[in-house]
Design an enzyme around this catalytic site. Structure first.
Site, PDB file in Angstrom:
ATOM      1  NE  ARG A  35     -20.193 -20.976  12.900  1.00 61.41           N
ATOM      2  CZ  ARG A  35     -19.862 -20.953  14.601  1.00 61.41           C
ATOM      3  NH1 ARG A  35     -20.383 -21.817  15.377  1.00 61.41           N
ATOM      4  NH2 ARG A  35     -19.134 -19.900  14.738  1.00 61.41           N
TER       5      ARG A  35
ATOM      6  CE  LYS B 197      -1.299  -4.962   2.334  1.00 61.50           C
ATOM      7  NZ  LYS B 197       0.158  -5.129   2.566  1.00 61.50           N
TER       8      LYS B 197
ATOM      9  CE  LYS C  11      -0.483   1.046  -3.790  1.00 61.07           C
ATOM     10  NZ  LYS C  11      -0.464  -0.704  -2.778  1.00 61.07           N
TER      11      LYS C  11
ATOM     12  CD  GLU D 286       3.925   2.594  -1.635  1.00 58.41           C
ATOM     13  OE1 GLU D 286       2.299   1.936  -1.782  1.00 58.41           O
ATOM     14  OE2 GLU D 286       4.539   1.586  -2.216  1.00 58.41           O
TER      15      GLU D 286
ATOM     16  CG  ASP E 175       5.345   1.502   0.927  1.00 65.62           C
ATOM     17  OD1 ASP E 175       5.209   0.708   2.042  1.00 65.62           O
ATOM     18  OD2 ASP E 175       6.029   0.313   0.393  1.00 65.62           O
TER      19      ASP E 175
END
Lengths: 286, 286, 286, 286, 286, 286
Positions: free
Chosen positions: F103, F138, F170, F200, F221
Site C-alpha cells: 500500500r 502548492k 509579491k 509579481e 499574475d
C-alpha cells in the site's frame, strides 16, 4: 523476527540504538584503552538457571548494530525452555565490539526471557483448559513491543497493544456518558467498525447491563472466584458469542481456579510490570 | 528533578514522549468516542501498599506533555516512605487528557518506586555500617536514567553511568593485555586523568596483583564472605586509599554480613534488573 | 576509527549526515544540470602544505554515506605528518557523487587535521618532558567528538569529554559550598566512586587548602611560571599521588618553560577553539 | 534573530540542543554534587579583548533551553564592536542552570564573534570601494547557519548557502560537458529560472569563453592581481551586467589591491575555516 | 483538535515542522531582504469557492510553530460549509512570520478541506439511508492522520487506520492459508481478541464461505449492484450481526444505488487519493 | 534516482520510512496471523489505465526498506507513457514483506504518476512553442521533493523549491518597502548574488515599474490573455533579457492561448495541489 509478530526492522533498531547510546555514550574508555583494535575473541551465551528464552533476534541485532562483522550462531529458538548450563549461542569476532555490545544485548535478552518464563508458568498452570493468558499495558516505558514479544514467546497472547487498537470501556468512561448502554452504543459509533467493544464490570448487575447493551467482551474486574462463577453463568445462559475476561491481582496459586470458572481470558499485569531477569551470561575464551 | 541529579529536561521529555507514543499511537479510540471534549474530572494518586515513592517529577511531566492545563498537586517527596492508602498527589483537569496520560505516567512511577523500595530495604539492612549500596548497568534498555534515579531516591548510590564515565577492568581486558599490572598501566595512559581505575578480581592472588599494580578500586567478584574478609585484610594492611567493592548475587539475607567485612561498596544488579512495580493507582471522582 | 577511541558508527554517521544535509539540501543544482548520471571520474586528495593529517575515516565515510560505490584508497594514517604535495588518498567513482561529497568531506578533514597539526606542535615543544598536552571543552558546538579525535591524532591527550565524566571544582562551586575542604568532601559523596576530584586553584593558599582537602588533581589556573614552580614544590613536598595541571593562555613560546616546572598536564583551549584549517584539496582527472 | 536573516527557531534549537547534549550528557556531576538545588547567582558576560560581537541570540537561547527562568539582559547588538572589559550581558538565575549552560553558550558566541571580527577587518580594508566581502561553503560541519550569521554580523555578505541555492560551474563540470558554452546553456536549462549562472575561470581565454556563453557571474579563481585587472577590462568592455568575483588565498595585506581592480565580490574561505575564538568569559558574583 | 479525534500535539507538530522545513529551509530570502524585522500586518483567510472547511487547528498551529505571537481568530468550525467570500479567520502579527507561514498553512488547509468537501458530497448522496461513507488506506504518504481527519470533518467515518488496528483478509491471505474458513480461524487465534475479522469476497460462493466461517464483516469487492443485492440477501437471511461493506470504484452517480442494497458501509479510495484542493487564500492589509 | 535530480538517499528514506510507519505501526495483524513466515510469492505491477509513470525508484525503495531480499524488476522508465494493462514491474520474494510494503509503495507511485500525467498533458498542449510548464510551492505537506519529481518526469520544469532558493517579490513585500523600485534594489542587496529577482505584477503600470527597476523575471499574475499580450509587448520592446512568467488559474483549455502570447513560463498550482492518483495495482500469483 519469530512467530506471528512483524514489525519494521528500522523501528526495532531505533530502540536498540538508543539503548546502546545510553550505555556506550562517547565510547568505552576501558576497552579503548586496553583492547588492541584488531583483537578477536570467541564467547558463548550460557544459561545460568532454567528458563524460557526469548529475544534472541534482539540480542543478535545489538551486536550487528555495533559491528556487522561479529558472527553469532544462535542454537535455540525463542520460546524454548533451556536448562542451566545450556549454550544458547556462540559469538565470534572483534573483541572491542563484543565487549561494547555485551551488556546492552544481555539486558534486553534477560528481561524478555524473564517475561517469557513467568508467562510460561501461568500457561502451564492452566494447561488443558480453554483459556488464554494475556498481557496488559503495564509494560516498561518504551519497551512495549519487546515486553509483549516475551509474553508470546512464553505461550501467552497479547491484549490490545495500546489505546489505539482496541476499545476498552472503564468506569470513568461510563460515568461521563451516563450508563453502560449509552457507552457501548457511542463506542460503536465513534470507533471504526473493525474494533470490538469491551466493557469492564465490577459486579453482577453491571454484567447484566453490559450483556443487554451488546458488549462484545466483558471484563470481570477484581471479582472473587465465586462472583466470577456466577457472572459466567449469567452470561453463558444468554449467549456464547461474548468473550469473558478475568482481570486483577492474579497469581500462580489461584490462576487455575479462576480459569476453571469458564472464562475465556485472564489478563495479568505482573507478566510485564514485575519481571525477574533471567540469569544469562557471556563466557569468553570458549 | 530532585537530589543531586541534573539532566536537561529536553532529554527526559524525549523518553517520555516515546512512551506516550507507544501507548497512544494515533489516538485513544475509547476516550475519543466516549468522553466529551471539554469534560473535566478530579482524581487522586493513591498508594495501594507500603513503598518508597520515586519518579513523581516524571509522573507529573507525562500529564504536562499531553495537556499543560492539567493541574497536579504533588504531596510527597521522592524518597519518602508512604503507607498504603496515602494520597500522593491530586490531579484536576480535562478528562480525556487525564485518561490518556494515566497508564504511561503510572508505568514510569510504579517502576521507579519499585526500584527505590528495594534499594531502601538494602540500605536499611546495612544501617550503621560505613558502606554504600550501589547499582549496576543492568537496567531496562532505554531507562537507565530513570532506573538510577530510583536507586538514589531509595538511599543508594550510583555506580558509573555507562561504559564512558568510568574504567572497570575485567578478566577479558586483562587477558587481552597480558596481566593486571600492564592493564592498570595502560588504562591510566589511555583514559583521561579524571578517571580512577577499578579492577575486578576473583581470588586473593589477583587482589595482591591489583594492589601492586596501583588500582584505585578493587572489585571482589562473587567471593565467599570468608574470602572477602581476607581480601579486605590484605588490602587494608597495605593502604587505606583503595576502595573495595563487593559484587555478585547479593540478597537481603546476606548483605549485612558482607557489609561487615569492611568493604566500602556493594553493587547489586537486582536493584534494577528484577523490579517489582509498586502498587499505585489513580482514583477518579475524588 | 583509529587509535584508542571507539564510538558507535551510527552516532558519527548522524553528525556527518547533518553536515551533508546542510550543504546539499534538496540537491546540487549545478551538478544535476551538468554532469551525466553515469559519468565517472578519478581524483586525488592532495596536501597543499605540511601538516599532520587526521580525520580520514570521516572523510571516507562522507563519500560512503552519499554513494557506497565510490572507492577510496587511503594512503596515509591519521596522525602522520605529510608534506605539501603528498597524495593522501585516491578516489574513483560516480562524478556526481564525488562532487556532492567533496566540500563536506574536506571541511571535516581540514578542521580535524588543523587541530592535529597545532597539537603536534605543542607536543613537540615539550618533547622529553613527562607532561601531557590535553584539550578542553572549548570545541565547536556539535563537533566535540571530532575535535578531541584531532587532539589525540596530534599526540595530545583528552581531558574529560564533558560535564558528565569528570569532576572539576571551580570558584563558583567552592563559594556556593563554603570552602575547598567542604567542596571536595561533598564531591566525593555526590559523584560516583570511579571519578577523581579535580580542583581549580588561583594561588598558593588555595593550593594548600586543596592538598589538605585531599583533592586528586590540582589545576593551577592562570598562574605565572614562578607561582606554578612554587605550587609544584608545595605539592610534591607532601605527595607524589596528586596530579598537577596547568591551565590558561598557553602558547608555543612559553609551553616548554611551563612544562619544566614539573607539572603533569597542560590544558590548552586554543587546540580546538582557534583552529586553522589544513590546506588540502581534491585534484580531479588524475 | 538579527538583521535580514530569518530561520525557524525550531531548527536553531535543534543544533543548540545537540551541543548541550554533547557537553552535559547525563548530567553535570560536579554541579549536581556541590550546588544546592535552589541556589541562585548573578554573572556578567565580559569581553576580554576588542572584537565584533555576534551570536548573542544563540548565547541567550542556550540558557533558555536549559532553564527558561534564567534572566539575561543583553546590552550590545550583534555586529557592534566592543572593547576589552565591556559588559555585554547580565545573567541572573539558578546557579546550577547557569553553570551547565555556560560553556556551550560561550563556545557558540566566541566562534561566531571570531568570525564577525575577522570579517569586519576585511570589510574595513576595502572601505570606500564598491565591493562585497563574501563567505564560502568552507564552514564547520553542522554550523553553516551560525558561521554565515557571523559573516553578516561582521559586515560581510553571504555567498550561496549550499549546493542547492546557486549554480557555480567549475572545471570538472565543464570538462564533463565539453566546454564553457555548453555548460552555461545546460545549466540554464536544468536549473530553475530564478538562479543565475556563475562560472569559475582560471585565465583570460576562459574569461572570454564565459562572456560569450552568457554567464551571469564570472569567478576569477586564484589569479594574480595583474591578470584580474585584465580580466575586469575584458569583461567591462563588453558589459556592465555581469558580476565579477575574485576567489582564492585572500589575506588582509592584499585585499585592498584586489578590490581596486574593479571586481564586485571577494570570497574568502578563511572567514569561516580558520576562526580564532573571541576572548569572552562569564564573571560570577557580580 | 475537533470532534472525536485525539492525538498527541507533539506528533502533529512534527509533521507540520517538517512541512515548514521543506518550504523555509535556511530562510525566506525575499522576506528577509525586504520586510523590516518589526513590521506587522493584518490578513484574512478568505474562501474563494464554496466548500466544507477542515484543518483549521493545523492551519493555526503552523503560525504558532513559526511565531507564537501571531494572533489568529478562527471564525468557522471544522466541518462547516462555507460560501465563496466567507472570511474564515483573521490573522494579525509580525509580517515576516505571516509570510513565512502562509504557504505551508494553506497547503494543509486546502488539502484537508478538499477531502472534507468531497466526503460531504458522498454523505449527502446517501442521506436518509443507514449507511456509512468510510475512507481507505489510500492516503498521501505521511499525511494519513490529516487525510482521515478531513474525512471525519466531511461527515464520513474512518476505516482502520493502518495494518495494525484491524484485520482485513484478502485473496492472497486466503490463498496462502488454504481457504476462507481456515483463514478466519487463524486470524481469530493470531490477532488480539478486541479485533473483529473482516474478509474480502468477490462472488456469492465466497460470501457463503465467509458467512459459514464466522466472519464479523464481509467486504463485497468490486461487485455489480445486482450481485451486491444478492449478497446482502444471502447474508441477511442468516444473520443481522455481520456488517456488510461495499468497495471499489465508487462515484457520486452510483453511490445512492449501491447504498440502497442494504449494505452498512461504503469505502471510497478517491476521498483521499484524488483530492482537489479547496480554493482559499490570505488577503493582506485587511 | 532519474533525470537531473539528485538528493541524498538518506533524506528520501526518512520520508518513506515515516510513510511505512504510519501504515504498519506495530505490525500487520492480518498478515502476521495468516501468512507463514517463509512463504514466498510473485506479483506484477500493472497499469489499469493510460498514464505517465513516475516514482518507480521510490516504489522500489519501499520494498527495500522493509525487506532487502525482495527482488524487483523495473520494466519502464520514469517519464514514459504506459497503456492500461502494461506490466510495469515484476516483484518476487517473501509474501509478508510484499503485503506489508504494497500500500505504501502504491500510494507514492500513484500520486507521483498522477502528477506526471497531468503535467504531460499541459506540456503536450503547448508543443512547438518555446515555453516551460513549471510547478509551484502548492504541494502536499512533506512531499515537495516527490511532487516536484513528478512534474519533471511529466516533462515540466521546477520553479524555486521553497522560500530559500529564489527571490519572488509579491504585493505585500512591495507595500512594506514602498514601491517596486525600492523592493528590487533591496532584494539585490539582501539576497546573495547568485539569485535573480522575480517580481509579481497585476497590471501594465506595474509591469513598467518592474522593468524600470531592473527585475530579472516578471510574473504576470492572474491577467487576462489580452493584458498578458500587451505586457509581453511592453517588455520585449525594451529587452529580451527579462523572463516573463504567467501565473494563475491555468487549465488545459486555455494554456495554449496563453503560451501563444510569447511568455517564457507558465506556472500551474493544480499540477501538485489537485492530483488524481494514477490507477495502478499489484497482481499477485503471476
Amino acid at each position: 523476527m519469530t512467530g506471528t509478530e512483524i514489525n519494521t526492522p528500522e523501528q526495532i533498531d531505533r530502540v536498540l540504538l538508543r539503548a546502546i547510546a545510553e550505555d556506550v555514550g562517547n565510547g568505552d574508555v576501558t576497552t579503548s584503552a586496553l583492547i588492541p583494535e584488531n583483537h578477536t575473541t570467541a564467547a558463548e551465551l550460557v544459561a545460568k538457571e532454567d528458563f524460557v528464552v526469548a529475544g534472541l533476534p534482539f540480542f543478535k541485532r545489538v551486536f550487528g548494530l555495533i559491528d556487522s562483522s561479529v558472527k553469532l550462531t544462535i542454537r535455540k529458538k525463542d520460546g524454548s525452555a533451556v536448562k542451566s548450563g545450556t549454550v544458547i549461542a556462540g559469538i565470534r569476532g572483534n573483541t572491542r565490539s563484543i565487549l561494547i555490545a555485551e551488556r546492552t544485548a544481555l539486558n534486553i535478552l534477560q528481561r524478555t526471557s524473564g517475561i517469557a518464563t513467568l508467562t510460561s508458568q501461568f500457561v502451564k498452570s492452566v494447561k488443558g483448559l480453554d483459556v488464554r493468558i494475556v498481557d496488559t499495558r503495564k509494560t516498561a516505558p518504551g519497551l512495549r513491543y519487546f515486553d509483549k514479544y516475551g509474553v508470546k514467546a512464553g505461550g501467552g497472547h497479547n491484549h490490545r497493544y495500546g489505546l489505539f487498537d482496541g476499545v476498552l470501556i472503564k468506569d470513568n468512561h461510563i460515568d461521563a456518558v451516563g450508563g453502560v448502554g449509552k457507552a457501548v452504543k457511542k463506542a460503536r459509533s465513534g470507533a471504526h467498525h473493525l474494533l470490538k467493544i469491551e466493557v469492564e464490570v465490577k459486579n453482577l448487575s453491571e454484567v447484566k447491563e453490559a450483556l443487554t447493551a451488546g458488549a462484545d467482551i466483558i471484563m470481570l474486574d477484581n471479582m472473587s472466584v465465586k462472583m466470577m462463577q456466577k457472572a459466567v453463568e449469567v452470561i453463558r445462559s444468554k449467549t456464547n458469542e461474548v468473550l469473558i475476561e478475568a482481570s486483577g491481582n492474579m497469581n500462580l496459586d489461584k490462576v487455575r481456579e479462576v480459569a476453571g470458572t469458564g472464562i475465556d481470558l485472564i489478563s495479568i499485569g505482573a507478566l510485564t510490570h514485575s519481571v525477574s531477569a533471567a540469569d544469562i551470561s557471556l563466557k569468553f575464551g570458549s
